[in-house]
Design a protein around this motif. Sequence first.
Motif, PDB file in Angstrom:
ATOM      1  N   PHE A   9       0.837  -1.208   0.000  1.00 39.64           N
ATOM      2  CA  PHE A   9       0.000   0.000   0.000  1.00 39.64           C
ATOM      3  C   PHE A   9       0.871   1.258   0.000  1.00 39.64           C
ATOM      4  O   PHE A   9       0.613   2.197  -0.753  1.00 39.64           O
ATOM      5  N   LEU A  10       1.886   1.275   0.834  1.00 43.88           N
ATOM      6  CA  LEU A  10       2.749   2.460   0.907  1.00 43.88           C
ATOM      7  C   LEU A  10       3.492   2.699  -0.400  1.00 43.88           C
ATOM      8  O   LEU A  10       3.621   3.846  -0.846  1.00 43.88           O
TER       9      LEU A  10
ATOM     10  N   PRO B 192      -3.130   0.985   4.485  1.00 45.58           N
ATOM     11  CA  PRO B 192      -4.488   0.511   4.207  1.00 45.58           C
ATOM     12  C   PRO B 192      -5.430   0.888   5.343  1.00 45.58           C
ATOM     13  O   PRO B 192      -5.011   1.002   6.495  1.00 45.58           O
ATOM     14  N   THR B 193      -6.694   1.095   5.007  1.00 39.89           N
ATOM     15  CA  THR B 193      -7.704   1.300   6.041  1.00 39.89           C
ATOM     16  C   THR B 193      -7.902  -0.029   6.757  1.00 39.89           C
ATOM     17  O   THR B 193      -7.450  -1.077   6.279  1.00 39.89           O
TER      18      THR B 193
ATOM     19  N   SER C  56      -8.258  -5.880   6.553  1.00 37.66           N
ATOM     20  CA  SER C  56      -9.012  -7.108   6.842  1.00 37.66           C
ATOM     21  C   SER C  56      -9.254  -7.921   5.580  1.00 37.66           C
ATOM     22  O   SER C  56      -9.083  -9.139   5.568  1.00 37.66           O
ATOM     23  N   GLN C  57      -9.648  -7.240   4.522  1.00 40.39           N
ATOM     24  CA  GLN C  57      -9.919  -7.929   3.267  1.00 40.39           C
ATOM     25  C   GLN C  57      -8.642  -8.537   2.693  1.00 40.39           C
ATOM     26  O   GLN C  57      -8.637  -9.685   2.239  1.00 40.39           O
ATOM     27  N   ALA C  58      -7.557  -7.796   2.709  1.00 41.83           N
ATOM     28  CA  ALA C  58      -6.290  -8.303   2.182  1.00 41.83           C
ATOM     29  C   ALA C  58      -5.779  -9.476   3.012  1.00 41.83           C
ATOM     30  O   ALA C  58      -5.301 -10.471   2.457  1.00 41.83           O
TER      31      ALA C  58
ATOM     32  N   VAL D 297      -8.865   3.002  -7.788  1.00 40.31           N
ATOM     33  CA  VAL D 297      -9.224   4.380  -8.167  1.00 40.31           C
ATOM     34  C   VAL D 297      -8.222   5.383  -7.630  1.00 40.31           C
ATOM     35  O   VAL D 297      -7.872   6.340  -8.313  1.00 40.31           O
ATOM     36  N   ASP D 298      -7.736   5.180  -6.393  1.00 40.38           N
ATOM     37  CA  ASP D 298      -6.751   6.105  -5.811  1.00 40.38           C
ATOM     38  C   ASP D 298      -5.561   6.275  -6.749  1.00 40.38           C
ATOM     39  O   ASP D 298      -5.099   7.379  -6.989  1.00 40.38           O
ATOM     40  N   PHE D 299      -5.057   5.166  -7.279  1.00 39.28           N
ATOM     41  CA  PHE D 299      -3.884   5.217  -8.144  1.00 39.28           C
ATOM     42  C   PHE D 299      -4.236   5.821  -9.496  1.00 39.28           C
ATOM     43  O   PHE D 299      -3.516   6.671 -10.016  1.00 39.28           O
TER      44      PHE D 299
END
Length: 74
Positions: free
Chosen positions: A26-27, A34-35, A40-42, A68-70
């Motif tokens: 994520f970083l 990550p949120t 949790s999902q990952a 979407v962020d990326f």
Amino acid sequence: MAKAPKAGILATAATMANDQAINMLFLNVLSRNPTSSEMSQAMGNLGGTGAARNAQLENLLWSLYNKVDFVFNY
């Protein structure tokens, strides 16, 4: 069958514990942690060992690049 990555971000993630690998991916891709929901999902998707785990890490990396962020920030 997925082969073990030899160099780069996936190779680094493959040597880490699941939570550390998720944070690092994520970083590196989104420049943020990550949120709790994303974590949790990952974590739920990263089961197994060896080639199966490496394939799951690769899937996570691709999903982050397509997030979407990326797409809208880079």
